[in-house]
Design a protein around this motif. Sequence first.
Motif, PDB file in Angstrom:
ATOM      1  N   VAL A  84      -2.286   2.489   8.159  1.00  0.00           N
ATOM      2  CA  VAL A  84      -2.900   2.746   6.854  1.00  0.00           C
ATOM      3  C   VAL A  84      -4.088   3.688   7.002  1.00  0.00           C
ATOM      4  O   VAL A  84      -4.274   4.606   6.203  1.00  0.00           O
ATOM      5  CB  VAL A  84      -3.328   1.419   6.189  1.00  0.00           C
ATOM      6  N   LEU A  85      -4.881   3.487   8.056  1.00  0.00           N
ATOM      7  CA  LEU A  85      -6.100   4.287   8.220  1.00  0.00           C
ATOM      8  C   LEU A  85      -5.786   5.754   8.489  1.00  0.00           C
ATOM      9  O   LEU A  85      -6.415   6.641   7.916  1.00  0.00           O
ATOM     10  CB  LEU A  85      -6.922   3.694   9.366  1.00  0.00           C
ATOM     11  N   THR A  86      -4.790   5.997   9.349  1.00  0.00           N
ATOM     12  CA  THR A  86      -4.458   7.383   9.660  1.00  0.00           C
ATOM     13  C   THR A  86      -3.407   7.955   8.738  1.00  0.00           C
ATOM     14  O   THR A  86      -3.016   9.104   8.914  1.00  0.00           O
ATOM     15  CB  THR A  86      -3.963   7.495  11.103  1.00  0.00           C
ATOM     16  N   ASN A  87      -2.882   7.132   7.783  1.00  0.00           N
ATOM     17  CA  ASN A  87      -1.997   7.597   6.714  1.00  0.00           C
ATOM     18  C   ASN A  87      -0.705   8.201   7.261  1.00  0.00           C
ATOM     19  O   ASN A  87      -0.294   9.293   6.894  1.00  0.00           O
ATOM     20  CB  ASN A  87      -2.723   8.603   5.818  1.00  0.00           C
TER      21      ASN A  87
ATOM     22  N   LYS B 199       1.075   4.038  -2.904  1.00  0.00           N
ATOM     23  CA  LYS B 199       0.525   5.368  -2.648  1.00  0.00           C
ATOM     24  C   LYS B 199       1.586   6.455  -2.718  1.00  0.00           C
ATOM     25  O   LYS B 199       1.388   7.470  -3.378  1.00  0.00           O
ATOM     26  CB  LYS B 199      -0.142   5.378  -1.272  1.00  0.00           C
TER      27      LYS B 199
ATOM     28  N   TYR C 256       0.829  -1.211   0.000  1.00  0.00           N
ATOM     29  CA  TYR C 256       0.000   0.000   0.000  1.00  0.00           C
ATOM     30  C   TYR C 256       0.860   1.256   0.000  1.00  0.00           C
ATOM     31  O   TYR C 256       0.609   2.197  -0.763  1.00  0.00           O
ATOM     32  CB  TYR C 256      -0.927  -0.007   1.218  1.00  0.00           C
TER      33      TYR C 256
ATOM     34  N   VAL D 220     -10.346  -1.133   4.852  1.00  0.00           N
ATOM     35  CA  VAL D 220      -9.413  -1.142   5.987  1.00  0.00           C
ATOM     36  C   VAL D 220     -10.177  -1.189   7.298  1.00  0.00           C
ATOM     37  O   VAL D 220      -9.790  -1.894   8.237  1.00  0.00           O
ATOM     38  CB  VAL D 220      -8.482   0.083   5.898  1.00  0.00           C
ATOM     39  N   ILE D 221     -11.315  -0.463   7.356  1.00  0.00           N
ATOM     40  CA  ILE D 221     -12.120  -0.499   8.590  1.00  0.00           C
ATOM     41  C   ILE D 221     -12.728  -1.885   8.785  1.00  0.00           C
ATOM     42  O   ILE D 221     -12.788  -2.404   9.922  1.00  0.00           O
ATOM     43  CB  ILE D 221     -13.189   0.608   8.539  1.00  0.00           C
TER      44      ILE D 221
ATOM     45  N   THR E 141     -10.889   2.919  -0.165  1.00  0.00           N
ATOM     46  CA  THR E 141      -9.909   2.049   0.500  1.00  0.00           C
ATOM     47  C   THR E 141     -10.171   1.949   1.995  1.00  0.00           C
ATOM     48  O   THR E 141     -10.084   0.867   2.570  1.00  0.00           O
ATOM     49  CB  THR E 141      -8.502   2.606   0.266  1.00  0.00           C
ATOM     50  N   SER E 142     -10.578   3.091   2.583  1.00  0.00           N
ATOM     51  CA  SER E 142     -10.701   3.101   4.035  1.00  0.00           C
ATOM     52  C   SER E 142     -11.859   2.236   4.514  1.00  0.00           C
ATOM     53  O   SER E 142     -11.831   1.759   5.644  1.00  0.00           O
ATOM     54  CB  SER E 142     -10.888   4.534   4.519  1.00  0.00           C
TER      55      SER E 142
END
Lengths: 113, 96
Positions: free
Chosen positions: B53-56, A63, A59, B6-7, B2-3
């Motif tokens: 990944v969720l909070t980038n 990205k 990922y 992921v959730i 995407t999120s």
Amino acid sequence: MIETILISISVIMMVIGAFFSLFAALGILRLPDVFSRAHASGKASTLGVMLILTGVLIYFIGKDGHFNVQLLLGIIFIFITGPLAGHLVSRSAYYMGVRPSERTVRDDLKDAK
Amino acid sequence: MTSIFVIIAIIIVALSMIGILIRVILGPTLADRVIALDALGITLMAMIALFSVLTNTKYLFVILLLIGILAFLGTAAFAKFMDKGEIIENDRNDTY
């Protein structure tokens, strides 16, 4: 285009890894004795977490174009130490005197002490 | 888009953590609890990766590696405690 393909592959790997982790938890909950629980924990849980970490690695490649070496080191570390921890704990449990379940057919370690 | 997935993955991993925690609470022997705690630590690594990944962010990976090393060290120390009764053997009077 290539970013979309990489992110799609990573999301699929994350969801499959999460399901492997769920199956490992079901095995730890429902199997009858310590050794079969170590079997479930040492293989299914390790594979699930390795799939999730590989998904996160792909990922961030897709990205940002950012290859993270710490994440690769974490994957290799999990691959080495996950089954090793299950082996250590089940060996100590056998020598501590935990008996396997009644449905066990064969006990090769019976006269090893 | 995407999120959402992921959730979903975070919810599934959280359910598996609840299942492993039930085995920690009601495991009959000590070895059951140690195996379940090792699996809980490894699953916590997956949870932290999904949250990064969720909070980038990229700054959570150090914590992930640290948790992996600490979980393995704790499991190895507990296995040696179950085997020999002590973790670090310091008999200075042994004659080799």
